[in-house]
Design an enzyme around this catalytic site. Structure first.
Site, mmCIF file in Angstrom:
data_model
loop_
_atom_site.group_PDB
_atom_site.id
_atom_site.type_symbol
_atom_site.label_atom_id
_atom_site.label_comp_id
_atom_site.label_asym_id
_atom_site.label_seq_id
_atom_site.Cartn_x
_atom_site.Cartn_y
_atom_site.Cartn_z
ATOM 1 N N GLU A 187 1.353 -1.639 0.086
ATOM 2 C CA GLU A 187 0.098 0.085 -0.262
ATOM 3 C C GLU A 187 0.724 1.214 0.246
ATOM 4 O OE1 GLU A 187 -3.274 -0.421 3.003
ATOM 5 O OE2 GLU A 187 -4.245 -1.543 1.392
HETATM 6 C C1 HEC Z 1 -3.579 0.639 -1.960
HETATM 7 C C2 HEC Z 1 -4.681 1.725 -1.593
HETATM 8 C C3 HEC Z 1 -5.320 1.544 -0.134
HETATM 9 C C4 HEC Z 1 -4.531 2.783 0.350
HETATM 10 C C5 HEC Z 1 -2.699 3.453 0.385
HETATM 11 C C6 HEC Z 1 -5.382 3.202 2.104
HETATM 12 N N1 HEC Z 1 -6.100 1.798 1.704
HETATM 13 FE FE1 HEC Z 1 -7.734 2.032 3.264
HETATM 14 N N2 HEC Z 1 -8.446 0.243 2.502
HETATM 15 C C7 HEC Z 1 -7.372 -0.793 1.349
HETATM 16 C C8 HEC Z 1 -7.665 -1.605 1.048
HETATM 17 C C9 HEC Z 1 -8.745 -2.767 0.100
HETATM 18 C C10 HEC Z 1 -9.608 -1.919 2.721
HETATM 19 C C11 HEC Z 1 -9.997 -2.902 2.751
HETATM 20 C C12 HEC Z 1 -8.703 -3.917 3.331
HETATM 21 C C13 HEC Z 1 -8.709 -5.875 3.840
HETATM 22 O O1 HEC Z 1 -10.485 -5.103 4.393
HETATM 23 O O2 HEC Z 1 -8.529 -6.499 4.347
HETATM 24 C C14 HEC Z 1 -8.943 -0.890 3.302
HETATM 25 C C15 HEC Z 1 -9.986 -0.644 4.516
HETATM 26 C C16 HEC Z 1 -10.041 0.876 5.055
HETATM 27 C C17 HEC Z 1 -11.082 1.343 5.296
HETATM 28 C C18 HEC Z 1 -11.851 0.409 6.339
HETATM 29 C C19 HEC Z 1 -13.120 0.623 5.431
HETATM 30 C C20 HEC Z 1 -14.277 -0.199 5.492
HETATM 31 O O3 HEC Z 1 -15.473 -0.141 5.456
HETATM 32 O O4 HEC Z 1 -14.224 -1.495 6.654
HETATM 33 C C21 HEC Z 1 -10.500 2.433 6.189
HETATM 34 C C22 HEC Z 1 -11.178 3.121 6.701
HETATM 35 C C23 HEC Z 1 -9.391 2.862 5.330
HETATM 36 N N3 HEC Z 1 -8.585 1.833 4.711
HETATM 37 C C24 HEC Z 1 -9.196 4.297 5.460
HETATM 38 C C25 HEC Z 1 -7.933 5.037 4.951
HETATM 39 C C26 HEC Z 1 -7.085 5.740 5.212
HETATM 40 C C27 HEC Z 1 -6.982 6.439 6.542
HETATM 41 C C28 HEC Z 1 -5.971 5.569 4.883
HETATM 42 C C29 HEC Z 1 -3.742 6.466 4.700
HETATM 43 C C30 HEC Z 1 -3.925 6.421 5.978
HETATM 44 C C31 HEC Z 1 -5.767 4.466 3.411
HETATM 45 N N4 HEC Z 1 -6.942 4.046 3.928
HETATM 46 C C32 HEC Z 1 -4.830 4.201 2.369
HETATM 47 C C33 HEC Z 1 -7.048 0.167 0.348
HETATM 48 C C34 HEC Z 1 -6.286 1.499 0.829
#
Ligand code: HEC
Ligand code: HEC
Length: 363
Positions: A128
């Site tokens: 990520e």
């Molecule tokens: C490369 C892409 C990527 C980046 C960069 C990223 N995310 Fe995500 N995010 C995801 C993915 C894929 C999931 C689900 C992962 C899982 O469930 O294992 C997720 C899950 C989440 C969730 C949970 C939402 C839910 O419905 O459960 C939140 C809140 C979130 N991210 C916030 C952030 C924040 C704040 C950042 C920066 C610090 C960030 N993400 C950076 C891809 C990304």
């Protein structure tokens, strides 16, 4: 008369509060609860916004939270599975950050409880944002004068840590809320707010199509999720789950590590609880603004809402852990499109304004 004045003052205060927290929430819905040790302030939300959109939080300055949770893409990314630094592919579909503040657990497998805890994951995840460690990120940010200033103003210290970073981001995410759609106007009594097909879809949703058993609408929690985990068969399309579960049981990998291991990630809630009944079970996602965030499911395997309905119509994918609520629905073609119409009526009226205000504009 005095009572009336008090009421008016209360209404004005409520309205001002609503204006300060991003999108609109219907009467009776309180803003998301914040942890006692992280009350929002204007400075904190602004700092969190800056961090959310800042690619310098990744190891090669190419990926921010917004890369995968982009306001213009319904606060998701439109991709099957997430793509981080160097185009590296993750194992799961990016869920929306819009209204995530209302969820009881974060991630598809619920491995984080709070937004603060969640935010720390992606920063050091190798596919990520790829920072080698939280300390490395602290150092990188402390070397940026505007952040030294921002953290000092918000938390009273220039030697801030990852906890401060996570707190600011989480405070910003708690402003990404919206629950004002044509459907909400319909529920509030405006019978003409949604089409006849959407109305028929709403009836099917609660009846023949059985959607409400997991995505139920509750007026005090109108987010269309029971916050529980179900195996509806998405993950069971092509995997040997016994073998994968044994692999996950061995060794000392954390849920965070397992969630990014190809194949093993498909075990879902099991990687957190290690209970066989949770194999292939994933969190019921909320359905607000769902029309904006194709493709669907934890692995992005369903390209459209129509495809999602076809999936449910077949009763999901048969497997030993299939949720008892999943049965073939025998929906007529017309009924399928009515369900889709209903879901489209869940798109927030204020989405354009919300996109703008989330980016710091329009106010
Ligand atoms: C490369 C892409 C990527 C980046 C960069 C990223 N995310 Fe995500 N995010 C995801 C993915 C894929 C999931 C689900 C992962 C899982 O469930 O294992 C997720 C899950 C989440 C969730 C949970 C939402 C839910 O419905 O459960 C939140 C809140 C979130 N991210 C916030 C952030 C924040 C704040 C950042 C920066 C610090 C960030 N993400 C950076 C891809 C990304
Ligand atoms: C037994 C509980 C259950 C029932 C019944 C159910 N769902 Fe779901 N729904 C889930 C779970 C769990 C997921 C995520 C599954 C996964 O990705 O593995 C999901 C995913 C979805 C998604 C994808 C959302 C996204 O952001 O990717 C949509 C859309 C959806 N459901 C709509 C419906 C509709 C419409 C019905 C009725 C026809 C329905 N669901 C019935 C539990 C359920």
């Amino acid at each position: 008369m005095k009572g009336l004045y008090t009421l008016l003052i209360c209404l004005v205060i409520l309205a001002l509060h609503a204006a300060a927290v991003g999108g609109a929430l219907p009467a009776g819905i309180l803003p998301p609860e914040e942890p006692v040790d992280n009350p929002a302030t204007t400075a904190k939300v602004e700092l969190g916004r800056k961090l959310y959109f800042d690619k310098r939080l990744s190891v090669d300055d190419t990926v921010s939270c917004a890369t995968c949770h982009e306001p213009e893409k319904g606060f998701a990314d439109g991709k099957k599975v997430a793509e981080g630094i160097g185009g590296k592919k993750g194992t799961r579909n990016s869920p929306t950050t819009l209204n995530a503040a209302f969820l009881e657990l974060q991630f598809w497998d619920g491995r984080a409880v709070t937004l603060e805890e969640q935010a720390k994951g992606p920063l050091i995840n190798p596919v990520e944002m790829g920072m080698p460690s939280h300390e490395a990120l602290e150092k990188k940010l402390r070397d940026i004068p505007e952040y030294r200033k921002g953290f000092k103003k918000t938390f009273g210290t220039e030697s801030f840590t990852i906890d401060h970073v996570a707190k600011a981001i989480a405070a910003f995410e708690r402003t990404l809320v919206s629950a004002s759609s044509p459907f909400d106007r319909f529920i509030a009594g405006d019978k003409g707010a949604i089409s006849d097909d959407a109305k028929a879809g709403w009836v099917l949703f609660n009846g023949k199509a059985r959607c409400a058993t997991c995505h139920g609408f509750i007026s005090v929690y109108p987010f269309f999720t029971n916050n529980k985990f179900h195996n509806i068969g998405v993950a069971m399309k092509d995997a040997n789950f016994e073998k994968l579960a044994r692999e996950a049981q061995k060794g000392t990998a954390t849920p965070e590590e397992l969630a990014f291991r190809e194949g093993v990630a498909e075990l879902g809630r099991f990687i957190v609880t290690r209970e066989p009944k949770d194999i292939g079970a994933f969190k019921t996602p909320g359905l607000r603004n769902v029309a904006l965030t194709a493709p669907y499911m934890h692995d992005g395997s369903e390209p459209t809402l129509e495809a999602v309905i076809d999936f449910y119509d077949k009763g999901g994918v048969l497997n030993p852990n299939l949720d008892g609520g999943m049965v073939p629905l025998n929906l007529l073609k017309k009924e399928k499109s009515q369900l889709v119409e209903f879901m489209k009526a869940l798109t927030s009226d204020d989405i354009a304004q919300l996109i703008k205000s989330s980016q710091g504009g329009g106010r």
